[in-house]
Design a protein around this motif. Structure first.
Motif, mmCIF file in Angstrom:
data_model
loop_
_atom_site.group_PDB
_atom_site.id
_atom_site.type_symbol
_atom_site.label_atom_id
_atom_site.label_comp_id
_atom_site.label_asym_id
_atom_site.label_seq_id
_atom_site.Cartn_x
_atom_site.Cartn_y
_atom_site.Cartn_z
ATOM 1 N N TRP A 250 0.928 -0.986 0.073
ATOM 2 C CA TRP A 250 0.054 0.090 -0.034
ATOM 3 C C TRP A 250 0.954 1.444 0.149
ATOM 4 O O TRP A 250 1.504 1.452 1.092
ATOM 5 N N ASP A 251 0.891 1.925 -1.091
ATOM 6 C CA ASP A 251 1.916 3.235 -1.052
ATOM 7 C C ASP A 251 0.662 4.335 -1.592
ATOM 8 O O ASP A 251 0.274 4.405 -2.579
ATOM 9 N N ALA A 252 0.532 5.188 -0.414
ATOM 10 C CA ALA A 252 -0.693 6.029 -0.706
ATOM 11 C C ALA A 252 -0.300 7.203 -1.495
ATOM 12 O O ALA A 252 -1.149 7.792 -2.264
ATOM 13 N N SER A 253 1.221 7.529 -1.901
ATOM 14 C CA SER A 253 1.825 8.387 -2.525
ATOM 15 C C SER A 253 1.324 7.995 -4.137
ATOM 16 O O SER A 253 1.296 9.046 -4.964
ATOM 17 N N PHE B 142 16.505 -7.305 -3.853
ATOM 18 C CA PHE B 142 15.715 -8.403 -3.104
ATOM 19 C C PHE B 142 14.458 -7.313 -2.321
ATOM 20 O O PHE B 142 14.444 -6.056 -2.410
ATOM 21 N N ARG B 143 13.512 -8.164 -2.074
ATOM 22 C CA ARG B 143 12.054 -7.473 -1.701
ATOM 23 C C ARG B 143 12.321 -6.980 -0.077
ATOM 24 O O ARG B 143 13.206 -7.829 0.715
ATOM 25 N N THR B 144 11.539 -6.244 0.345
ATOM 26 C CA THR B 144 12.024 -5.287 1.506
ATOM 27 C C THR B 144 10.684 -5.243 2.126
ATOM 28 O O THR B 144 9.601 -4.939 1.391
ATOM 29 N N LYS B 145 10.808 -5.054 3.498
ATOM 30 C CA LYS B 145 9.583 -4.728 4.322
ATOM 31 C C LYS B 145 9.273 -3.064 4.021
ATOM 32 O O LYS B 145 9.900 -2.312 3.503
ATOM 33 N N PHE B 146 7.958 -2.821 4.302
ATOM 34 C CA PHE B 146 7.607 -1.586 4.242
ATOM 35 C C PHE B 146 6.689 -1.071 5.128
ATOM 36 O O PHE B 146 6.019 0.025 5.130
ATOM 37 N N SER C 235 20.495 7.644 2.863
ATOM 38 C CA SER C 235 19.712 7.868 1.625
ATOM 39 C C SER C 235 18.785 6.543 1.493
ATOM 40 O O SER C 235 17.287 6.663 1.108
ATOM 41 N N GLU C 236 19.277 5.414 1.799
ATOM 42 C CA GLU C 236 18.583 4.093 1.575
ATOM 43 C C GLU C 236 17.430 4.088 2.438
ATOM 44 O O GLU C 236 16.362 3.745 2.464
ATOM 45 N N LYS C 237 17.788 4.422 3.876
ATOM 46 C CA LYS C 237 16.608 4.566 4.838
ATOM 47 C C LYS C 237 15.618 5.506 4.444
ATOM 48 O O LYS C 237 14.348 5.406 4.720
ATOM 49 N N ASN C 238 15.908 6.650 4.023
ATOM 50 C CA ASN C 238 15.013 7.632 3.572
ATOM 51 C C ASN C 238 14.034 7.165 2.350
ATOM 52 O O ASN C 238 13.161 7.494 2.035
ATOM 53 N N ALA C 239 14.715 6.480 1.632
ATOM 54 C CA ALA C 239 13.895 5.701 0.387
ATOM 55 C C ALA C 239 13.055 4.716 0.787
ATOM 56 O O ALA C 239 12.155 4.308 0.023
ATOM 57 N N LEU C 240 12.808 4.255 2.108
ATOM 58 C CA LEU C 240 12.203 3.055 2.344
ATOM 59 C C LEU C 240 10.750 3.510 2.763
ATOM 60 O O LEU C 240 10.347 4.627 3.161
ATOM 61 N N LEU C 241 9.709 2.847 2.188
ATOM 62 C CA LEU C 241 8.165 3.104 2.302
ATOM 63 C C LEU C 241 7.805 2.713 4.011
ATOM 64 O O LEU C 241 8.439 1.644 4.334
ATOM 65 N N ARG C 242 7.060 3.202 4.662
ATOM 66 C CA ARG C 242 6.624 3.131 5.946
ATOM 67 C C ARG C 242 5.030 3.178 6.005
ATOM 68 O O ARG C 242 4.340 3.972 6.018
ATOM 69 N N TYR C 243 4.456 1.939 6.315
ATOM 70 C CA TYR C 243 3.021 1.848 6.629
ATOM 71 C C TYR C 243 2.827 1.963 8.116
ATOM 72 O O TYR C 243 3.271 0.895 8.911
ATOM 73 N N GLY C 244 2.304 3.009 8.265
ATOM 74 C CA GLY C 244 2.198 3.322 9.954
ATOM 75 C C GLY C 244 1.231 2.389 10.868
ATOM 76 O O GLY C 244 0.329 1.908 10.214
#
Length: 323
Positions: free
Chosen positions: A151-154, A215-219, A249-258
């Motif tokens: 789920w990416d709200a943007s 590789f697939r990452t957590k969001f 920069s890698e941290k900032n690029a990660l998506l976060r579902y609250g």
């Protein structure tokens, strides 16, 4: 689209395991009446990836489509349904390609079992391709949400401004053939999830035999520190890579579902073990059914946190996969 007062049975990736799907529906209290699986009080919600890999793909599609058309289920699009549309859709004339999804050996392998099972039923296959356009890319029922991978709200907000019910058309599929386009980003993020490139040009060959450079990452991780903190796939990273620190920069690029967002249910990720919530508002329902895993459902009622006791599953036996 969804009545918030109803009870819903959310079902993970079927991948052609029709016999197991019938077993799961029976376990959930659905009964086969007048040609359709029905429940007197509840409705099923399928999280996509009905096709590919399994032994009874055509049968699985008929089960799900018949339930949807009878008002007994909803179904969203998975990346495998989108792949089928891309494989079958001509690319834009100026793209330099013949098809949206190029007919490479790798792509042919992923869709091969589906095409083989429909080889004697071309009219049926064309009907299902048309039906795939009726599958929304997401459902937002306010108190809960479903999307195949992420789920990416943007991306969902601008998508809704054009396709309010989440159902796209052939023009959108064709637009996805352009790398970097909005349509390409929507399909890649919502149906395949978030990913990170492996360092130093590395590649990994997964358990499915495919070689990948990412590789697939957590969001949803709030404060990850290393690559190992964000990996989310069956195949583990090599230990030196897992220990590698994430750059700012890698941290900032990660998506976060609250943690305060509505309940979210996804499929896609080939989990294993006993089905359980990832966190109180997030669950993955893909437990590798077609790899002798589990076909999993979650029985959603009015709860505001995912209840570990409301997962229901059927273990997939080798006769299902081997027939």
């Amino acid at each position: 689209m969804l009545d918030p007062a109803r009870g819903y049975d959310l079902i993970g990736d079927v991948h052609g395991c029709a016999q197991t799907l019938e077993h799961l529906l029976d376990t959930l209290g659905y009964r086969f009446q007048a040609g359709v699986w029905r429940h007197p009080e509840r409705i099923a919600v399928f999280l996509g990836d009905i096709i590919d890999r399994g032994p009874r793909i055509r049968e699985a599609l008929h089960i799900v489509r018949d339930m949807v058309e009878a008002g007994q289920a909803f179904c969203i699009m998975g990346n495998h349904e989108f792949n089928a549309l891309g494989w079958s859709t001509p690319a834009p004339p100026d793209s330099g390609h013949e098809w949206v999804r190029e007919h490479t050996p790798r792509h042919a392998r992923l869709l091969g079992e589906t095409l083989a099972q429909f080889e004697q039923h071309p009219g049926d296959w064309n009907d299902f391709l048309k039906w795939f356009y009726q599958l929304p890319l997401f459902i937002d029922a306010e108190r809960f949400r479903v999307v195949h991978a992420c789920w990416d709200a943007s991306l969902i907000a601008p998508l809704r401004s054009v396709y309010g019910d989440g159902r796209i058309d052939q023009a959108f599929v064709q637009a996805s053939a352009e790398p970097g386009s909005f349509a390409s980003a929507v399909f890649d993020r919502l149906l395949r999830g978030t990913a990170m490139r492996l360092p130093h040009g590395m590649t990994l060959t997964g358990g499915d035999g495919l070689t990948r450079a990412s590789f697939r990452t957590k969001f949803w991780e709030d404060d990850p520190q290393t690559y190992g903190d964000v990996v989310f796939q069956p195949d583990a990273l090599p230990e030196p890579v897992a220990r590698r620190p994430l750059s700012p920069s890698e941290k900032n690029a990660l998506l976060r579902y609250g943690a305060n967002e509505p309940l979210l249910f996804v499929g896609h990720y080939w989990r294993s073990g006993i089905p359980a919530p990832i966190r109180p508002n997030l669950a993955c329902l893909d437990y590798s059914a077609v790899l002798y895993g589990k076909l999993v459902a979650y029985r959603l009622d009015q709860e505001t946190q995912i209840d570990p006791n409301k997962f229901v599953w059927v273990d997939v036996t080798r006769p299902e996969v081997g027939q």
